[in-house]
Design an enzyme around this catalytic site. Structure first.
Site, PDB file in Angstrom:
ATOM      1  N   ASP A 181       4.136  -7.437   4.903  1.00  0.00           N
ATOM      2  CA  ASP A 181       2.830  -8.107   4.814  1.00  0.00           C
ATOM      3  C   ASP A 181       2.414  -8.850   6.092  1.00  0.00           C
ATOM      4  OD1 ASP A 181       2.853  -7.255   2.186  1.00  0.00           O
ATOM      5  OD2 ASP A 181       3.565  -9.163   1.391  1.00  0.00           O
TER       6      ASP A 181
ATOM      7  N   GLN B   1       4.801   2.445   1.678  1.00  0.00           N
ATOM      8  CA  GLN B   1       4.681   1.522   2.812  1.00  0.00           C
ATOM      9  C   GLN B   1       5.936   0.672   2.995  1.00  0.00           C
ATOM     10  OE1 GLN B   1       0.296  -0.166   2.657  1.00  0.00           O
ATOM     11  NE2 GLN B   1       0.924   0.611   0.677  1.00  0.00           N
ATOM     12  N   ARG B   2       6.759   0.579   1.962  1.00  0.00           N
ATOM     13  CA  ARG B   2       7.953  -0.271   2.061  1.00  0.00           C
ATOM     14  C   ARG B   2       9.188   0.499   2.516  1.00  0.00           C
ATOM     15  NH1 ARG B   2       7.436  -4.473  -2.398  1.00  0.00           N
ATOM     16  NH2 ARG B   2       9.497  -3.867  -3.107  1.00  0.00           N
TER      17      ARG B   2
ATOM     18  N   ARG C 124     -13.321   9.099  -4.026  1.00  0.00           N
ATOM     19  CA  ARG C 124     -11.920   9.214  -4.444  1.00  0.00           C
ATOM     20  C   ARG C 124     -11.134   7.965  -4.015  1.00  0.00           C
ATOM     21  NH1 ARG C 124     -13.592  13.062  -7.131  1.00  0.00           N
ATOM     22  NH2 ARG C 124     -12.779  15.180  -6.987  1.00  0.00           N
TER      23      ARG C 124
ATOM     24  N   GLY D 244      10.642 -12.709   3.391  1.00  0.00           N
ATOM     25  CA  GLY D 244       9.269 -13.176   3.605  1.00  0.00           C
ATOM     26  C   GLY D 244       9.054 -14.624   3.198  1.00  0.00           C
TER      27      GLY D 244
HETATM   28  O1  F6P Z   1       5.598  -8.476  -0.139  1.00  0.00           O
HETATM   29  C1  F6P Z   1       5.694  -7.099  -0.025  1.00  0.00           C
HETATM   30  C2  F6P Z   1       4.952  -6.410  -1.126  1.00  0.00           C
HETATM   31  O2  F6P Z   1       5.126  -5.014  -0.991  1.00  0.00           O
HETATM   32  C3  F6P Z   1       3.474  -6.752  -1.238  1.00  0.00           C
HETATM   33  O3  F6P Z   1       2.682  -6.089  -0.277  1.00  0.00           O
HETATM   34  C4  F6P Z   1       3.186  -6.350  -2.669  1.00  0.00           C
HETATM   35  O4  F6P Z   1       2.073  -7.052  -3.176  1.00  0.00           O
HETATM   36  C5  F6P Z   1       4.447  -6.761  -3.374  1.00  0.00           C
HETATM   37  O5  F6P Z   1       5.470  -6.796  -2.386  1.00  0.00           O
HETATM   38  C6  F6P Z   1       4.886  -5.893  -4.512  1.00  0.00           C
HETATM   39  O6  F6P Z   1       5.977  -6.529  -5.110  1.00  0.00           O
HETATM   40  P1  F6P Z   1       7.037  -5.851  -6.090  1.00  0.00           P
HETATM   41  O7  F6P Z   1       8.130  -5.271  -5.257  1.00  0.00           O
HETATM   42  O8  F6P Z   1       7.564  -7.006  -6.877  1.00  0.00           O
HETATM   43  O9  F6P Z   1       6.319  -4.831  -6.897  1.00  0.00           O
END
Ligand code: F6P
Length: 324
Positions: free
Chosen positions: A132, A256-257, A248, A106
């Site tokens: 993102d 999401q990752r 809630r 990114g």
């Molecule tokens: O950049 C991807 C992301 O998942 C963001 O959406 C989030 O704010 C951040 O990384 C979380 O970072 P880390 O992996 O350092 O907790």
């Protein structure tokens, strides 16, 4: 005189994104197809500091296309911001005989790649990969579509329980300081409101709209909130105070990752990974492999590092228009 590229390094850096493996595969196999030698760098820029290198062949990227995460691993590497550490990286890059580097990641990844190019003169290409979708110069990043689909699937489930209990939910999605995920997820989930960092919001007006909706017969309400738009628990507490209803909160977080990349994320990874290698061979020295208006283009890397991508305000407004 331009140096002939015979040997490239490839790394993944920053937060992982679904489709990074597909991008590694595309880079490695595109390079091998052009008879280049490929070195994998472990743990992003940290691997450059420690010379954590290994050769990559066609089989080293077999059966990874559908896997989430990154086989090269990734870390955030604050040391890389200091020149004294970067000098070690430069020594290791020269020692390994790398003629160019492909960095998959990114904004932070792009900035570090540009610094390497500026200080060492090494040609660099970035494959934009981040859930993102916040990289200037490309309409979409690898992994964004998968993250959006994951969040939509999760929020559809939240809608079921919200409807059963006639509740209001705040669903928090990722996105760092940007609202790209929230904006798209909100529209796709039929959210009653979307809160993003780019647009100031008025909870009084949002509560009035929720109230109207309930009077019209809505049995549930979902507010999709970007993590960068503030504290979702405070927003929920404020809605509770104003509407005298329990609200809630569901923070979707790291799901999401992960997960298998969607076809769209794999497609982008294949096209952009291949474009990164081709761009380097065509003589680009600091390039972002990008998609712009459905065309794959070798975009200059510097604007991607300097400029900020904006959300689409029309799409943002549409969520509210359609939530009548
Ligand atoms: O950049 C991807 C992301 O998942 C963001 O959406 C989030 O704010 C951040 O990384 C979380 O970072 P880390 O992996 O350092 O907790």
């Amino acid at each position: 005189m331009k140096k002939h590229i015979k040997h490239i390094g490839v790394l993944t850096s920053g937060g992982d994104a679904p489709g990074m493996n597909a991008a590694i595969r595309a880079v490695v196999r595109s390079a091998l197809d052009r008879k280049l030698k490929v070195t994998g760098v472990e743990r992003g820029y940290h691997g450059l500091l420690t010379a954590d290198f290994h050769p990559m062949d066609s089989r080293s990227v077999g059966n990874i296309l559908s896997r989430g995460g990154t086989i090269l691993h990734t870390v955030r590497c604050p040391e890389f911001r200091e020149r004294v550490h970067r000098n070690h990286a430069y020594k290791n890059i020269r020692g390994a005989g790398l003629d160019a580097l492909v960095a998959i990641g990114g904004n932070g990844t792009s900035a570090a790649a540009y610094t390497i190019h500026r200080e060492l003169g090494l040609p660099v290409a970035v494959v934009p990969a981040s859930i993102d979708n916040d990289i200037y110069g490309t309409d979409e990043t690898v992994g964004f579509d998968t993250a959006v689909n994951t969040a939509v699937e999760a929020i559809d489930k939240i809608r079921d329980t919200a409807s059963s209990h006639e509740r209001i939910f705040v669903a928090e999605v990722m996105g760092r300081e940007n609202g790209f995920i929230a904006q798209e997820v909100g529209l796709c989930c039929g959210a009653e409101a979307v809160l993003v960092p780019e647009v100031p919001f008025d909870l009084k007006r949002i509560c009035q709209a929720l109230e109207l909706g309930h009077r019209r017969g809505k049995v549930s309400s979902i507010i999709v909130m970007a993590e960068g738009a503030g504290d979702s628990r405070k927003v929920a507490a404020e809605i509770t105070r104003r509407m005298k209803l329990e609200v809630r909160v569901s923070v979707l977080g790291y799901i999401q990752r992960g997960g298998s990349p969607t076809a769209r994320s794999r497609f982008l990874a294949a096209r952009l990974g291949n474009l990164a290698v081709r761009s380097l061979l065509e003589g680009h020295v600091a390039v972002l492999a990008a998609i712009q208006k459905s065309a794959f283009v070798s975009a200059p890397l510097l604007p991607a590092v300097r400029k900020t991508k904006r959300i689409d305000h029309q799409a943002y407004q549409l969520t509210y228009q359609l939530a009548l």
